[in-house]
Write a protein that holds these residues in place. Sequence first.
Motif, PDB file in Angstrom:
ATOM      1  N   GLN A 302      59.676  73.260  23.317  1.00 28.12           N
ATOM      2  CA  GLN A 302      60.038  74.603  24.840  1.00 28.12           C
ATOM      3  C   GLN A 302      57.917  75.082  24.193  1.00 28.12           C
ATOM      4  N   ILE A 303      57.199  74.513  22.767  1.00 28.55           N
ATOM      5  CA  ILE A 303      56.100  74.534  22.337  1.00 28.55           C
ATOM      6  C   ILE A 303      55.226  73.541  23.607  1.00 28.55           C
ATOM      7  N   GLN A 304      55.753  72.596  24.133  1.00 29.48           N
ATOM      8  CA  GLN A 304      54.747  72.091  24.916  1.00 29.48           C
ATOM      9  C   GLN A 304      55.431  72.977  26.503  1.00 29.48           C
ATOM     10  N   GLU A 305      55.854  73.359  26.718  1.00 27.71           N
ATOM     11  CA  GLU A 305      56.540  73.981  27.524  1.00 27.71           C
ATOM     12  C   GLU A 305      55.598  75.279  27.365  1.00 27.71           C
ATOM     13  N   SER A 306      55.397  75.938  26.649  1.00 31.96           N
ATOM     14  CA  SER A 306      54.795  77.392  26.474  1.00 31.96           C
ATOM     15  C   SER A 306      53.065  77.168  26.834  1.00 31.96           C
ATOM     16  N   PHE A 307      52.688  75.884  26.088  1.00 34.50           N
ATOM     17  CA  PHE A 307      51.257  75.477  26.055  1.00 34.50           C
ATOM     18  C   PHE A 307      51.353  76.126  27.504  1.00 34.50           C
ATOM     19  N   GLN A 308      52.173  75.268  28.869  1.00 36.67           N
ATOM     20  CA  GLN A 308      51.210  74.698  30.380  1.00 36.67           C
ATOM     21  C   GLN A 308      51.186  76.701  30.776  1.00 36.67           C
ATOM     22  N   GLN A 309      51.291  77.596  29.932  1.00 36.92           N
ATOM     23  CA  GLN A 309      51.564  78.602  30.676  1.00 36.92           C
ATOM     24  C   GLN A 309      50.687  79.409  29.649  1.00 36.92           C
ATOM     25  N   PHE A 310      50.523  79.392  28.755  1.00 35.88           N
ATOM     26  CA  PHE A 310      49.971  80.729  27.628  1.00 35.88           C
ATOM     27  C   PHE A 310      48.452  79.948  26.847  1.00 35.88           C
ATOM     28  N   ASN A 443      38.606  75.561  25.645  1.00 41.07           N
ATOM     29  CA  ASN A 443      40.186  74.838  26.381  1.00 41.07           C
ATOM     30  C   ASN A 443      41.061  74.155  25.843  1.00 41.07           C
ATOM     31  N   ALA A 444      41.171  74.265  24.387  1.00 42.69           N
ATOM     32  CA  ALA A 444      42.302  74.029  23.900  1.00 42.69           C
ATOM     33  C   ALA A 444      43.703  74.765  23.309  1.00 42.69           C
ATOM     34  N   LYS A 445      44.249  74.642  22.627  1.00 44.56           N
ATOM     35  CA  LYS A 445      45.504  75.164  22.487  1.00 44.56           C
ATOM     36  C   LYS A 445      46.185  75.406  21.384  1.00 44.56           C
ATOM     37  N   VAL A 446      46.594  76.471  21.169  1.00 44.52           N
ATOM     38  CA  VAL A 446      46.810  77.072  20.312  1.00 44.52           C
ATOM     39  C   VAL A 446      48.129  76.817  19.771  1.00 44.52           C
ATOM     40  N   LEU A 447      48.091  76.873  18.071  1.00 46.98           N
ATOM     41  CA  LEU A 447      49.886  77.255  17.474  1.00 46.98           C
ATOM     42  C   LEU A 447      49.770  78.136  16.040  1.00 46.98           C
ATOM     43  N   LEU A 448      50.694  78.958  16.289  1.00 49.67           N
ATOM     44  CA  LEU A 448      50.500  80.236  15.216  1.00 49.67           C
ATOM     45  C   LEU A 448      51.813  79.562  14.827  1.00 49.67           C
ATOM     46  N   GLY A 449      52.088  79.882  13.100  1.00 50.48           N
ATOM     47  CA  GLY A 449      53.017  79.537  12.521  1.00 50.48           C
ATOM     48  C   GLY A 449      53.155  79.991  11.885  1.00 50.48           C
ATOM     49  N   SER A 450      54.644  80.515  11.659  1.00 49.88           N
ATOM     50  CA  SER A 450      55.632  81.227  10.208  1.00 49.88           C
ATOM     51  C   SER A 450      56.664  81.644  10.395  1.00 49.88           C
TER      52      SER A 450
END
Length: 828
Positions: A302-310, A443-450
């Motif tokens: 789901q994270i990889q799919e989300s990176f395509q959109q957000f 143009n980098a992807k960001v993952l916020l975790g908590s």
Amino acid sequence: MHTNSAVLFNENTSFTYVDVIVPLYLKNTLTWFVPSQFHNGIAVGVRVEVQIGKSRRYAGIIKKIHQDKPANIEVKPILNVLDDRPILHEDQLKLWAWISKYYMCTEGEVMIAALPSHLKLSSETVVVFNPDHEVDTQTLNEKEYLVSEALEIRSELKISEIQKILDSNHVYPVIKQLIDKRICLVFEQMNETYKAKTETYIHLNSIYHNEEVLETLVNSWSKAPKQLDLLLSFLHLQRTQGDVLKSALLKKANASPAVFDGLVAKDILKVEKRQVDRLPNLPKEFNINFRLSVAQETALMQIQESFQQFPATLLHGVTGSGKTMVYIKLLEQFIKKGVQSLFLLPEIALTSQIIRKLRDHLGGHVAIYHSKFNMSERLELWHKVKSGEVKVVLGARSALFLPFSKLEFIIIDEEHDASYKQQDPAPRYNARDAAIFYAGLVNAKVLLGSATPSLETYYNATTHKYGLVKLSERFGNLELPDITTIDLKLEALDAGQSQIFAPLTIDSIRATLDKGRQIIIFQNRRGYSPYIICNTCSWIPKCTNCDVSLNYHKSSNKLHCHYCGSTYPLYKTCGNCGNQDLLQKNFGTEHIEENLETVFPEQKVARMDTDSIKGKHSHDTLIKQFEEHKIDLLVGTQMVVKGLDFDNVGAVVIPDGDSILHFNDFRVNERAFQLIEQVSGRAGRKNEHGQVFIQLRDTNHPLIEKLQKHDYDAFYNTEIQERQMFFYPPFSRIINVQSRHNDAFASKEAMTIFCNFIRQQYPQFVFGPAQPVINKVRNQYIFECMLKFQKNRQIIDGIKSAIETAVVEVLNHPHLKRTIFTVDVDPL
């Protein structure tokens, strides 16, 4: 991705001016003229030596190259070019500019925060001799030798003194060469907690390189058999490994240093000190020796799919859900692409477990950017990041300023943590928000975790500004811990136990220990007693520099101010009425540690706070002892909340829940939920079900039920409605402004004038002037103003402009010129 877009001079260009950022509080970037001899050497991102005023010199960064001569200003020439190529990328300068504008500071202040000290030479810089350097002075040129010799005699020199030695003002290139050769260091390094790392290597005396001579030596050995064993071990290591470390040799031979010294005294073995790379020479192979659970695999997809959109995605994973394992899988993918990743943590010193996990699985691809590294080490990593050699950097907020060349992925772990927000000095930036902006630039992807996201982040995720992925079950299908409240209104505290733990709490601790499980006790106050009070007149000792009560520390037997660091002797009599009946009120971690040692004398008790954790490795050492079950009861402040994963913690105890739930701030419920849920998450991560015991009087607080159900969504839904009702973030923006002055009336007058000026344009947005709860720090009296307004670009820009004008208006009053204003955008 960065582009190689630096503008270079050549003989055919007509550019003759450069805008330069210098490490000073200057509102506007200054312009210098470029003499023709430097035309071929300058580019955006290169350091140049410039002069400000009559004598001050600085190593500034070229921001812009152009041909527009400033009107009505005498433009001075740059004095020198200090770099062969840019030390940073243009995208970094864009980040600096954004931070400067958004957080209302200067680019010079951002430069101070962003660059290692070695890159910030100025006329105020003091350089010191490095006695551990290994450069042959015969290889130095005349100027380098003169400065090196003077440093060896004097130990340290100011820039002005070096100018006199060389009879020249152009000394920066010489100093740069000496720094590069590590003959001298900048003064800031003297405050570091450790020196550059060296290792002791062992060599055989050259006369024994002849096999016959060596064989004769060994065969004729008659005494000191341990020395012979050590020599034979050395010869074996030398043949099998090449270079031989002293530590490895002593370990292999099981020999003492005295035995080794005997061989050195006989001139058989030679000792060589070598400075070694702080970045471990770990193998570059992956060791992904775990499998993701079905829930983790789903989250990863789901994270990889989300990176395509957000541009950014929130991973909302409950405590113990295995977010780190998902991070590692993602990092592996980006490393294999040959690009760089940044893994941000709230406090790098408190996350030794994550460091070890990443190193175990990703090996030499991971580098650490640590606040306690000295300047040489930071500079070394700076160049390795810029070259692209380092693929993953694990660091705290300042790691954002490293010169990444191929940055494509940013992880912001525990994104809710307040440590991401710089408080003092400026720039008062939030590394989480700055990282998201920077990711957009490159143009980098960001993952916020908590497990307990900030309301602003969760709001952005639920309103589809960010992507949202949930990981709602603990790894291994373990249950979240049970939270039990212990009502202090009903449970009589035993005076003999210093009135910290209720009998029910003691029984619960004992039952957990009897099962062989460990316990964490969380108290967010260090010291022994947060304050002392006279039992007769209620007088409380306060700091003479700050408007705060003094904390008693039993270890030093002194009263400490936690704001300015002042210490005072312990009062024996009341400073007001002279009575000797002084009581120690409330309790800190030091008091709890002593109490537990009394109640549970057979158990090993340890404390983790900033008073007990001093050295570079002391935190990691304590964590390892707890992991190895050498500690039964661990008492700590927020240090025990961050980044810790223990197998054997059966219970967490919070002895003062009321102090967490009650505080005069609109974020109090958010912080309380985050803090209690995070510390609760340390319990029951493996094997048995975990327990959490919270002592408090306000058992009917509405947050308790949500915590007991671990229901973040219910908490969020209630809190977001209140935020909207009272127009607080994320529905508004806030800027806090403080005035400080050593005269209370002047500080109040300054803030009154400031507020009145803003009200002329924006009357509905101004709240103040008012005194904060702590209204005096370091002999400066504080008044403040809160500006709360819509999230509208035009309004935001207008208010920021009004703030800058209002500050100038105040400082134009002669008796208010010494007022210090601080502006905090998006305060936490």
